[in-house]
Design a protein around this motif. Structure first.
Motif, PDB file in Angstrom:
ATOM      1  N   UNK A   1      53.408   0.541  52.430  1.00  0.00           N
ATOM      2  CA  UNK A   1      54.454  -0.314  52.032  1.00  0.00           C
ATOM      3  C   UNK A   1      55.794   0.176  52.289  1.00  0.00           C
ATOM      4  N   UNK A   2      56.033   1.454  52.018  1.00  0.00           N
ATOM      5  CA  UNK A   2      57.377   1.928  52.058  1.00  0.00           C
ATOM      6  C   UNK A   2      57.614   2.219  53.666  1.00  0.00           C
ATOM      7  N   UNK A   3      56.618   2.543  54.502  1.00  0.00           N
ATOM      8  CA  UNK A   3      56.820   2.552  56.003  1.00  0.00           C
ATOM      9  C   UNK A   3      57.333   1.399  56.438  1.00  0.00           C
ATOM     10  N   UNK A   4      56.696   0.098  56.075  1.00  0.00           N
ATOM     11  CA  UNK A   4      56.793  -0.817  56.513  1.00  0.00           C
ATOM     12  C   UNK A   4      58.544  -1.397  56.189  1.00  0.00           C
ATOM     13  N   UNK A   5      58.699  -1.231  54.855  1.00  0.00           N
ATOM     14  CA  UNK A   5      60.018  -1.408  54.394  1.00  0.00           C
ATOM     15  C   UNK A   5      61.219  -0.894  55.397  1.00  0.00           C
ATOM     16  N   UNK A   6      60.984   0.530  55.425  1.00  0.00           N
ATOM     17  CA  UNK A   6      62.021   1.056  56.455  1.00  0.00           C
ATOM     18  C   UNK A   6      61.962   1.130  57.820  1.00  0.00           C
ATOM     19  N   UNK A   7      60.781   0.423  58.216  1.00  0.00           N
ATOM     20  CA  UNK A   7      60.860  -0.084  59.608  1.00  0.00           C
ATOM     21  C   UNK A   7      61.689  -1.162  59.848  1.00  0.00           C
ATOM     22  N   UNK A   8      61.382  -2.121  58.774  1.00  0.00           N
ATOM     23  CA  UNK A   8      62.150  -3.264  58.661  1.00  0.00           C
ATOM     24  C   UNK A   8      63.748  -3.017  58.645  1.00  0.00           C
ATOM     25  N   UNK A   9      64.185  -2.231  57.792  1.00  0.00           N
ATOM     26  CA  UNK A   9      65.641  -1.714  57.672  1.00  0.00           C
ATOM     27  C   UNK A   9      66.090  -1.192  59.133  1.00  0.00           C
TER      28      UNK A   9
ATOM     29  N   UNK B   1      72.106   7.884  47.762  1.00  0.00           N
ATOM     30  CA  UNK B   1      71.710   8.057  46.377  1.00  0.00           C
ATOM     31  C   UNK B   1      70.242   7.715  46.556  1.00  0.00           C
ATOM     32  N   UNK B   2      69.978   6.874  46.988  1.00  0.00           N
ATOM     33  CA  UNK B   2      68.366   6.254  47.008  1.00  0.00           C
ATOM     34  C   UNK B   2      67.369   7.283  47.707  1.00  0.00           C
ATOM     35  N   UNK B   3      68.036   8.273  48.587  1.00  0.00           N
ATOM     36  CA  UNK B   3      67.193   9.271  48.931  1.00  0.00           C
ATOM     37  C   UNK B   3      67.047  10.497  47.944  1.00  0.00           C
ATOM     38  N   UNK B   4      68.053  10.782  47.260  1.00  0.00           N
ATOM     39  CA  UNK B   4      68.011  11.446  46.344  1.00  0.00           C
ATOM     40  C   UNK B   4      67.190  10.961  45.037  1.00  0.00           C
ATOM     41  N   UNK B   5      67.080   9.717  44.676  1.00  0.00           N
ATOM     42  CA  UNK B   5      66.157   9.157  43.755  1.00  0.00           C
ATOM     43  C   UNK B   5      64.623   9.359  44.260  1.00  0.00           C
ATOM     44  N   UNK B   6      64.312   9.286  45.487  1.00  0.00           N
ATOM     45  CA  UNK B   6      63.171   9.093  46.103  1.00  0.00           C
ATOM     46  C   UNK B   6      62.481  10.806  45.987  1.00  0.00           C
TER      47      UNK B   6
ATOM     48  N   UNK C   1      61.598  11.467  42.430  1.00  0.00           N
ATOM     49  CA  UNK C   1      60.687  10.549  41.965  1.00  0.00           C
ATOM     50  C   UNK C   1      61.165   9.591  40.871  1.00  0.00           C
ATOM     51  N   UNK C   2      62.104   8.829  41.417  1.00  0.00           N
ATOM     52  CA  UNK C   2      62.895   7.757  40.455  1.00  0.00           C
ATOM     53  C   UNK C   2      62.822   6.460  41.496  1.00  0.00           C
ATOM     54  N   UNK C   3      62.817   5.574  41.167  1.00  0.00           N
ATOM     55  CA  UNK C   3      62.821   4.208  41.955  1.00  0.00           C
ATOM     56  C   UNK C   3      64.463   3.843  42.322  1.00  0.00           C
ATOM     57  N   UNK C   4      64.774   3.953  43.622  1.00  0.00           N
ATOM     58  CA  UNK C   4      66.221   3.692  43.657  1.00  0.00           C
ATOM     59  C   UNK C   4      66.678   2.294  43.504  1.00  0.00           C
TER      60      UNK C   4
ATOM     61  N   UNK D   1      61.484  -1.659  49.739  1.00  0.00           N
ATOM     62  CA  UNK D   1      61.259  -0.234  49.688  1.00  0.00           C
ATOM     63  C   UNK D   1      61.186   0.169  48.006  1.00  0.00           C
ATOM     64  N   UNK D   2      61.936  -0.607  46.954  1.00  0.00           N
ATOM     65  CA  UNK D   2      61.939  -0.207  45.727  1.00  0.00           C
ATOM     66  C   UNK D   2      60.547  -0.756  45.221  1.00  0.00           C
ATOM     67  N   UNK D   3      60.156  -2.003  45.493  1.00  0.00           N
ATOM     68  CA  UNK D   3      58.998  -2.436  44.764  1.00  0.00           C
ATOM     69  C   UNK D   3      57.820  -1.817  45.424  1.00  0.00           C
ATOM     70  N   UNK D   4      57.850  -1.062  46.456  1.00  0.00           N
ATOM     71  CA  UNK D   4      56.734  -0.224  46.882  1.00  0.00           C
ATOM     72  C   UNK D   4      56.627   0.957  46.150  1.00  0.00           C
ATOM     73  N   UNK D   5      57.822   1.656  45.669  1.00  0.00           N
ATOM     74  CA  UNK D   5      57.581   2.862  45.078  1.00  0.00           C
ATOM     75  C   UNK D   5      57.428   2.460  43.561  1.00  0.00           C
ATOM     76  N   UNK D   6      57.919   1.310  43.058  1.00  0.00           N
ATOM     77  CA  UNK D   6      57.419   0.983  41.797  1.00  0.00           C
ATOM     78  C   UNK D   6      55.983   0.998  41.460  1.00  0.00           C
ATOM     79  N   UNK D   7      55.116   0.457  42.609  1.00  0.00           N
ATOM     80  CA  UNK D   7      53.770   0.258  42.477  1.00  0.00           C
ATOM     81  C   UNK D   7      53.049   1.664  42.801  1.00  0.00           C
ATOM     82  N   UNK D   8      53.716   2.642  42.993  1.00  0.00           N
ATOM     83  CA  UNK D   8      53.211   4.090  43.522  1.00  0.00           C
ATOM     84  C   UNK D   8      52.556   4.578  42.300  1.00  0.00           C
TER      85      UNK D   8
END
Length: 677
Positions: A584-592, A627-632, A635-638, A670-677
């Motif tokens: 799911x994260x890959x799909x979100x970043x591909x969309x970005x 900041x989102x990259x640092x959060x990932x 292991x935080x949800x950006x 992307x955040x939704x995908x990371x929340x469900x991990x």
């Protein structure tokens, strides 16, 4: 994935035989060079020298089949010279077990580090270690060892000279790379007809860009059609996406959508024709229906706004692509990319290798693993009562790779291929009892089979290699019972040692997935911020900033995809990023990345009015993604509060307004995908 399932998956991948386009003439050229070297050496110097020369010519030919854009003669010469040095140094210490073992360990460690320079350097260095283990048993004096080293180098020289004298598809790989990029865009255009959000894999464009880097000598001889089409292909892709996207292009239904589908279909046909023309070096045979569709004068009446601009740009770019395929086609300025000479890369490789000397580096861990396994394998093989104990370290060094999947797959494939190849060669030897020259001919025939099949799968090629070595050593005077039984057992030992080494001292990709994902997000963020900044100041020099950001994004995306694919087969538990979340994260970043590409396709002209609000949007995207990259990584949800969704009053440009909204949606996915991990 459990160890059992992982082993099953890697075993299947190792034994898989792929359907690839065979190149029998190229394989025949390599076999002819090998046969000439062996025949002359056999007649002039005898079987022992002929065996050494055969190894040199064989390894030089194998080097020319590697996936490299350097001239093939250069690869053959580099392989022959490096192998000659390896074997000579090995012989100088072969009489003293401890000294030879120390040299073998250091040499193998350096060969493991050579993977930092790329797969071609890694394969050549590993092969040098493997062949050194065999050839050091042949000479009887230092002078003889020097002679053997010279004939090994001569084998590489003969293969290089043969490539120059008999050029087969001299620019074939470069043509295939560029044609592959155009064909990928043709397929992309057709998929956009059905799905306006269809993804695009940038690997063909990256391959074409790598192939476009040539040496000075190559630049003087490169065909005209290989100059400008790649740059045009880079610019066509975002235009295709923007034309098909409902948010910034034509509506989902209605006359405009039908016209867009017609244009996309015509673009696919033209790009396919251009790809075929470049691949075979001839003028493009353009479909009349496609040309008629592109030149229909009612495009301006049917399409409006951004969709009309995209259609006009597409027609102009396709016309330029067709122009480059003609014999008198023009080259695009600045298209040539310089590839430095091979010698000048040595200090670069040394510097890169020094940076890898850290415990968490996959290349360093591979170098340590392979050096330890080769040393242990050599000691065990020497101690066991089989004789020819070098087969165990040879099997290990040729099977081991920096990643788990390839190491285990190649270990299984090597053993199975060895078993079948040795069985077939043994049957021939026992039934026909070939003499010296017949054994030489059979060895050359097996080499031809290996050159022909080496890209279809490791197991298939290994069958030919195993038979080749049996016949080659038989030519040197060793009977079948001296080479076959122990080779099977010691090959199994080498494969088991390679597998155990990775289990004991692994370099898993799974724990690094979050870092790869963060790198991709940061690269996407820089790309999006750079594009939005140009809307704020259209008159500013565009330079190479956006272009560099695009390349960095592609590199990060491919690094993520390769790591994700390797992690899928690893027998370890995920650490905060499940397989479903990774998908799911890959799909979100591909969309970005796709949305940013749409914004890039509609960059305003230099004389357009500035959009001041775009500067704040660019800065917000840059800060939020960093900041989102640092959060990932931590292991935080950006969260994305810094990216404000613009309204009509603040941002009158509909492309920017829709684009930023889509950017925000992709990041929230992307955040939704990371929340469900």
């Amino acid at each position: 994935m459990t160890w059992l399932r992982s082993l099953k998956a890697t075993a299947r991948s190792g034994l898989k035989v792929e359907r690839r386009r065979l190149e029998p003439l190229v394989a025949l050229r390599g076999a002819v060079g090998l046969g000439a070297v062996v025949g002359v050496s056999l007649a002039a110097f005898g079987p022992a020298v002929a065996v050494s020369s055969a190894f040199g010519a064989f390894q030089a030919a194998v080097a020319t089949f590697q996936r490299s854009w350097r001239p093939r003669p250069t690869l053959a010469l580099a392989s022959g010279v490096s192998l000659a040095v390896s074997t000579f140094l090995g012989y100088l210490t072969a009489a003293h077990l401890v000294l030879f073992l120390a040299l073998l360990t250091v040499w193998t460690f350096l060969a493991g580090l050579a993977w930092v320079a790329g797969p071609t350097a890694g394969v050549i260095a590993s092969s040098n270690v493997a062949i050194m283990l065999v050839t050091v048993t042949l000479p009887t004096s230092v002078a003889a060892a020097a002679g053997h080293a010279l004939v090994i180098a001569a084998g590489g020289l003969v293969q290089a000279a043969l490539i120059v004298a008999v050029p087969l598809r001299r620019w074939g790989p470069h043509r295939d790379a560029l044609a592959g990029a155009l064909a990928a865009e043709a397929d992309y255009a057709r998929r956009l007809r059905r799905d306006p959000y269809a993804p695009f894999d940038p690997v063909p464009l990256m391959t074409a860009r790598s192939a476009a880097a040539v040496t000075r000598r190559q630049a003087r001889r490169r065909p005209a059609e290989l100059h400008g089409a790649r740059g045009l292909a880079e610019r066509i892709r975002p235009v295709l996406a923007s034309l098909a996207d409902p948010a910034v292009g034509a509506p989902r239904e209605g006359p405009q959508r039908e016209r867009v589908r017609e244009l996309l279909d015509a673009a696919g046909a033209v790009l396919d024709a251009a790809a075929d023309a470049i691949r075979h070096g001839r003028a493009a045979a353009l479909p009349p229906a496609a040309l008629a569709a592109l030149r229909t004068p009612d495009t301006g009446a049917v399409l409006t706004g951004p969709a009309r601009r995209a259609a006009v740009r597409l027609a102009a770019l396709l016309e330029d692509v067709v122009e480059t395929t003609r014999p008198s086609g023009r080259a695009e300025p600045g298209e040539a990319r310089a590839r430095p000479p091979l010698v000048s890369l040595v200090p670069v490789a040394v510097r890169d290798a020094r940076r890898e000397l850290r415990p968490d580096s996959p290349v360093f861990r591979h170098a340590v693993r392979v050096a330890a396994v080769v040393a242990i394998g050599y000691v065990l093989g020497t101690a066991l009562p089989f004789g020819h104990g070098y087969w165990a370290p040879i099997a290990a060094v040729m099977a081991m790779r920096p990643d788990f999947t390839q190491t285990y797959a190649r270990s299984v494939a090597r053993f199975c291929g060895t078993l079948l190849g040795v069985a077939l060669a043994t049957a021939v030897v026992r039934l026909a009892v070939p003499g010296t020259y017949t054994s030489a001919a059979l060895a050359v025939g097996c080499a031809f089979g290996m050159f022909l099949l080496m890209r279809t799968g490791y197991a298939a090629a290994q069958v030919c290699v195993s038979a080749y070595v049996v016949f080659l050593l038989g030519m040197g005077g060793e009977t079948w019972d001296q080479t076959v039984p122990e080779r099977v057992l010691l090959t199994l030992l080498g494969g088991v040692l390679a597998m155990l080494a990775y289990a004991v001292y692994p370099a898993w990709e799974t724990p690094r997935l979050r870092g790869r994902l963060a790198d991709w997000l940061a690269a996407d963020g820089r790309y999006a911020a750079g594009v939005l900044a140009h809307y704020a100041d259209p008159a500013a020099p565009r330079g190479t900033g956006v272009r560099d950001a695009v390349l960095a994004t592609r590199t990060a995306r491919v690094a993520w995809q390769e790591a994700h694919a390797r992690a899928a087969h690893e027998p370890v538990r995920h650490r905060g990023l499940s397989h479903a979340a990774a998908d799911a994260a890959e799909e979100a970043l591909a969309q970005l990345g796709r949305v940013t590409m749409l914004l890039e396709a509609h960059l305003p002209d230099r004389d357009a009015a500035p959009l001041p609000a775009a500067a704040a949007l660019a800065e917000g995207v840059r800060r939020a993604t960093e900041r989102g990259a640092r959060d990932i990584r931590e292991r935080r949800v950006p969260r994305w509060e810094e990216i404000a969704v613009p309204d009509d009053a603040g941002v009158p440009d509909p492309v920017v307004r829709h684009g930023v909204r889509l950017l925000r949606e992709a990041l929230e996915s992307l955040s939704d995908a990371l929340e469900e991990s």
